[in-house]
Motif scaffolding. Structure first.
Motif, PDB file in Angstrom:
ATOM      1  N   SER A 177      78.986 -42.270  87.668  1.00  0.00           N
ATOM      2  CA  SER A 177      79.894 -41.936  86.597  1.00  0.00           C
ATOM      3  C   SER A 177      80.600 -43.169  86.015  1.00  0.00           C
ATOM      4  O   SER A 177      80.913 -43.372  84.855  1.00  0.00           O
ATOM      5  CB  SER A 177      80.968 -40.964  87.005  1.00  0.00           C
ATOM      6  N   LEU A 178      81.040 -43.917  86.788  1.00  0.00           N
ATOM      7  CA  LEU A 178      81.859 -45.153  86.551  1.00  0.00           C
ATOM      8  C   LEU A 178      80.794 -46.106  85.760  1.00  0.00           C
ATOM      9  O   LEU A 178      81.114 -46.607  84.481  1.00  0.00           O
ATOM     10  CB  LEU A 178      82.203 -46.145  87.699  1.00  0.00           C
ATOM     11  N   SER A 179      79.614 -46.268  86.199  1.00  0.00           N
ATOM     12  CA  SER A 179      78.732 -47.216  85.599  1.00  0.00           C
ATOM     13  C   SER A 179      78.215 -46.339  84.265  1.00  0.00           C
ATOM     14  O   SER A 179      78.356 -47.256  83.093  1.00  0.00           O
ATOM     15  CB  SER A 179      77.185 -47.171  86.494  1.00  0.00           C
ATOM     16  N   ASP A 180      78.060 -45.166  83.939  1.00  0.00           N
ATOM     17  CA  ASP A 180      77.756 -44.562  82.762  1.00  0.00           C
ATOM     18  C   ASP A 180      78.779 -44.697  82.044  1.00  0.00           C
ATOM     19  O   ASP A 180      78.876 -44.781  80.484  1.00  0.00           O
ATOM     20  CB  ASP A 180      77.347 -42.908  82.982  1.00  0.00           C
ATOM     21  N   SER A 181      80.075 -44.830  82.332  1.00  0.00           N
ATOM     22  CA  SER A 181      81.321 -44.894  81.451  1.00  0.00           C
ATOM     23  C   SER A 181      81.401 -46.376  80.651  1.00  0.00           C
ATOM     24  O   SER A 181      82.267 -46.461  79.848  1.00  0.00           O
ATOM     25  CB  SER A 181      82.441 -44.628  82.152  1.00  0.00           C
ATOM     26  N   CYS A 182      80.554 -47.121  81.203  1.00  0.00           N
ATOM     27  CA  CYS A 182      80.771 -48.524  80.758  1.00  0.00           C
ATOM     28  C   CYS A 182      79.724 -49.058  79.916  1.00  0.00           C
ATOM     29  O   CYS A 182      78.583 -48.883  80.444  1.00  0.00           O
ATOM     30  CB  CYS A 182      81.014 -49.491  81.695  1.00  0.00           C
ATOM     31  N   CYS A 213      88.210 -52.578  79.963  1.00  0.00           N
ATOM     32  CA  CYS A 213      87.101 -51.980  80.817  1.00  0.00           C
ATOM     33  C   CYS A 213      87.424 -50.582  81.268  1.00  0.00           C
ATOM     34  O   CYS A 213      88.409 -50.445  81.880  1.00  0.00           O
ATOM     35  CB  CYS A 213      87.127 -52.948  82.109  1.00  0.00           C
ATOM     36  N   THR A 214      86.426 -49.812  80.842  1.00  0.00           N
ATOM     37  CA  THR A 214      86.665 -48.165  81.443  1.00  0.00           C
ATOM     38  C   THR A 214      86.452 -48.230  82.867  1.00  0.00           C
ATOM     39  O   THR A 214      87.148 -47.148  83.307  1.00  0.00           O
ATOM     40  CB  THR A 214      85.611 -47.507  80.494  1.00  0.00           C
ATOM     41  N   ILE A 215      85.626 -48.851  83.445  1.00  0.00           N
ATOM     42  CA  ILE A 215      85.580 -48.682  84.785  1.00  0.00           C
ATOM     43  C   ILE A 215      86.970 -48.937  85.446  1.00  0.00           C
ATOM     44  O   ILE A 215      87.432 -48.082  86.415  1.00  0.00           O
ATOM     45  CB  ILE A 215      84.539 -49.786  85.381  1.00  0.00           C
ATOM     46  N   GLU A 222      89.897 -48.931  84.226  1.00  0.00           N
ATOM     47  CA  GLU A 222      90.832 -47.698  83.645  1.00  0.00           C
ATOM     48  C   GLU A 222      90.750 -46.595  84.833  1.00  0.00           C
ATOM     49  O   GLU A 222      91.471 -45.847  85.041  1.00  0.00           O
ATOM     50  CB  GLU A 222      90.642 -47.457  82.433  1.00  0.00           C
ATOM     51  N   SER A 223      89.355 -46.251  84.673  1.00  0.00           N
ATOM     52  CA  SER A 223      89.253 -45.227  85.636  1.00  0.00           C
ATOM     53  C   SER A 223      89.888 -45.240  87.146  1.00  0.00           C
ATOM     54  O   SER A 223      90.156 -44.324  87.782  1.00  0.00           O
ATOM     55  CB  SER A 223      87.568 -44.819  85.538  1.00  0.00           C
ATOM     56  N   LYS A 233      90.617 -41.246  88.415  1.00  0.00           N
ATOM     57  CA  LYS A 233      89.855 -40.094  87.844  1.00  0.00           C
ATOM     58  C   LYS A 233      88.530 -40.352  88.065  1.00  0.00           C
ATOM     59  O   LYS A 233      87.567 -40.297  87.084  1.00  0.00           O
ATOM     60  CB  LYS A 233      89.943 -40.321  86.086  1.00  0.00           C
TER      61      LYS A 233
END
Length: 135
Positions: A109-114, A124-126, A128-129, A134
């Motif tokens: 999920s982390l990888s897919d978000s970036c 960086c969305t990772i 931030e998550s 989250k």
């Protein structure tokens, strides 16, 4: 009779591994030569084979020790004694698999978000998550 190095070579392990097993009480040399070398018999060789097979199945030294107690006292123990140990280990492994699957899902999920481009890590969305918990 086998010397430490000879027995180790038969199983493609180091002599230090044999000494480690001896130190931890799951293998013991049957005898010593006149010059002080540890000597192992066919029975010791069979025991080492048992230990390495149990290790390959994922058992810890403590668990192998428990299995060896049953092995040595087969006439006084039951298959149930062994099965209980195996089923306990299986349950533990299944729990670990579930935990690893949960971790895999979180990482995916982390990888897919970036998109992983050259954008500043400030966005960086990772990160931030992970900061917002989250996952």
């Amino acid at each position: 009779m086998y010397k430490v190095g000879e027995l180790a070579t038969l199983f493609n392990i180091s002599a230090d591994t044999l000494r480690f097993y001896e130190k931890n009480g799951i293998l013991k040399a049957s005898d010593r030569s006149s010059s002080g070398y540890r000597l192992y018999t066919e029975v010791d060789k069979d025991r080492l084979d048992f230990i390495l097979n149990a290790k390959a199945a994922g058992f810890t030294l403590a668990e192998i020790s428990e299995l060896l107690v049953i092995e040595v006292n087969k006439d006084q123990r039951t298959c149930r004694d062994t099965k209980v140990l195996i089923d306990h280990k299986l349950s533990h492994v299944q729990e670990k698999i579930q935990e690893l699957q949960r971790i895999e899902k979180a990482l995916k999920s982390l990888s897919d978000s970036c998109i992983g481009d050259s954008t500043s890590a400030l966005y960086c969305t990772i990160l931030e998550s992970l900061e917002s918990k989250k996952i």
